[in-house]
Design a protein around this motif. Structure first.
Motif, short mmCIF file in Angstrom:
data_model
loop_
_atom_site.label_atom_id
_atom_site.label_comp_id
_atom_site.label_asym_id
_atom_site.label_seq_id
_atom_site.Cartn_x
_atom_site.Cartn_y
_atom_site.Cartn_z
N VAL A 79 -13.54 0.23 -39.55
CA VAL A 79 -14.92 0.25 -40.01
C VAL A 79 -15.68 1.98 -39.05
O VAL A 79 -15.27 2.52 -38.10
N SER A 80 -16.03 2.25 -40.23
CA SER A 80 -16.72 3.17 -40.44
C SER A 80 -17.81 3.54 -39.15
O SER A 80 -18.41 2.28 -38.94
N GLU A 123 -11.05 -0.42 -51.92
CA GLU A 123 -11.27 -0.33 -50.79
C GLU A 123 -12.73 0.00 -50.59
O GLU A 123 -12.57 0.73 -50.99
N LEU A 124 -13.30 -1.79 -50.84
CA LEU A 124 -14.85 -1.13 -50.85
C LEU A 124 -14.51 -1.43 -48.75
O LEU A 124 -14.04 -1.10 -48.11
N PRO A 125 -15.46 -0.22 -48.39
CA PRO A 125 -15.83 0.13 -46.85
C PRO A 125 -16.50 -1.49 -46.43
O PRO A 125 -16.64 -2.86 -46.46
N ARG A 126 -15.63 -1.58 -44.97
CA ARG A 126 -15.79 -3.15 -44.18
C ARG A 126 -16.42 -3.07 -44.09
O ARG A 126 -17.70 -2.78 -43.35
#
Ligand code: MN
Length: 295
Positions: free
Chosen positions: A290-291, A126-129
């Motif tokens: 979303v971080s 999982e890549l950062p959104r």
């Protein structure tokens, strides 16, 4: 022997496309800490190998590997040590993205990845959104430590190897002009350390420095090298690491990546295959949320 960890951290012995559940042989107390079962089994292997072989060869029912969820074959190692810049050709391709300035693992030593970044063959990367950064695959032979110890001499080091697995060292690459975030952070996003599909015991890999190490993305070969081209070999890595910190049963050592490192994008399927050790494919997604601190 090929060992798998599956479903709720159960332990199985793999035979081609089936496995046999041997979790019941382990002490019940481990049910309180199921993710620790493999560390415990590795530490107590001399007492359990015979019983596990016996249960696997007669008695235990077979389960199709395709019917279980494969977790990492050691899902909670005490440490993940990793060699930077350990194949000579890979050094050349890093160019401006490298902060190592041509120095190899011999000069740089090792770095740490967070053990919590490990996932198994049944998971996804999982890549950062919505990130615009470049995320790379690094195809690596993982060494799983058996007997621990401090100040292990290279001549004795291979006796401390329990087995091997395939490891993808997921990396957020430094871009020219961008901030040079710490390597530990760039390589420790959740799911950035796929490990698997199984743990292959060292007796099945008599020469770990002669293994084809390949990685493809969507069927296209990106990395195709041989572990013979490592700059710092496994015995010397063990000597180096154990001279800094005692090694523990279950520790993982990522031995570095050869040339051909390239980007992973959402929607990709990445496949790592190391001769004698195994093959696994993972899909690349992005995180759901979303971080608060975008990357
Ligand atoms: Mn790496």
């Amino acid at each position: 022997m090929k060992l798998a960890v599956f479903d709720d951290y159960r332990i199985g012995v793999v035979d081609e496309r089936v496995l046999r559940d041997v979790t019941g042989l382990l002490p019940k107390e481990l049910d309180l800490f199921p993710a620790q079962r493999m560390n415990w089994l590795i530490a107590n292997w001399a007492d359990y190998e015979g019983r596990i072989l016996e249960r696997a060869s007669n008695g235990a029912a077979t389960i199709a590997v395709a019917a279980v969820t494969l977790l990492a074959p050691n899902p909670a190692p005490p440490h993940i040590f990793a060699a930077p810049a350990n194949y000579r050709k890979h050094l050349n391709e890093l160019g401006a993205r490298s902060v190592s300035k041509g120095r190899t693992a011999r000069e740089q030593g090792f770095f740490l990845k967070a053990p919590g970044s490990i996932v198994g063959a049944g998971a996804r990367i999982e890549l950062p959104r919505d990130s615009l950064r470049r995320f790379d695959h690094e195809s690596e032979l993982a060494v799983i430590v058996g007997r621990g110890g401090r100040n292990i001499h290279r001549d004795d080091a291979m006796k401390h190897v329990f087995g091997y697995s395939c490891l993808i060292d997921g990396t957020m690459r430094i871009e020219p002009g961008s901030g040079e975030e710490e390597r530990t952070m760039r390589k420790s996003f959740a799911s950035f350390t796929p490990l698997g599909p199984y743990l292959v015991t060292a007796d099945e890999v008599p020469e770990p420095h002669g293994l084809r190490n390949r990685l493809s993305v969507n069927g296209e070969t990106r990395q195709d090298a041989n572990t013979v081209d490592m700059i710092v070999g496994i015995a010397e890595l063990i000597e180096l690491i154990s001279s800094v910190l005692p090694l523990s049963p279950g520790d993982v050592i990522a031995t570095g990546t050869p040339e051909g490192v390239g980007p992973l994008n959402v929607g990709d399927e990445v496949t790592i295959e190391i001769e004698r050790v195994g093959r696994m494919s993972l899909a690349v997604h992005q995180t759901d949320a979303v971080s608060p601190r975008p990357f």
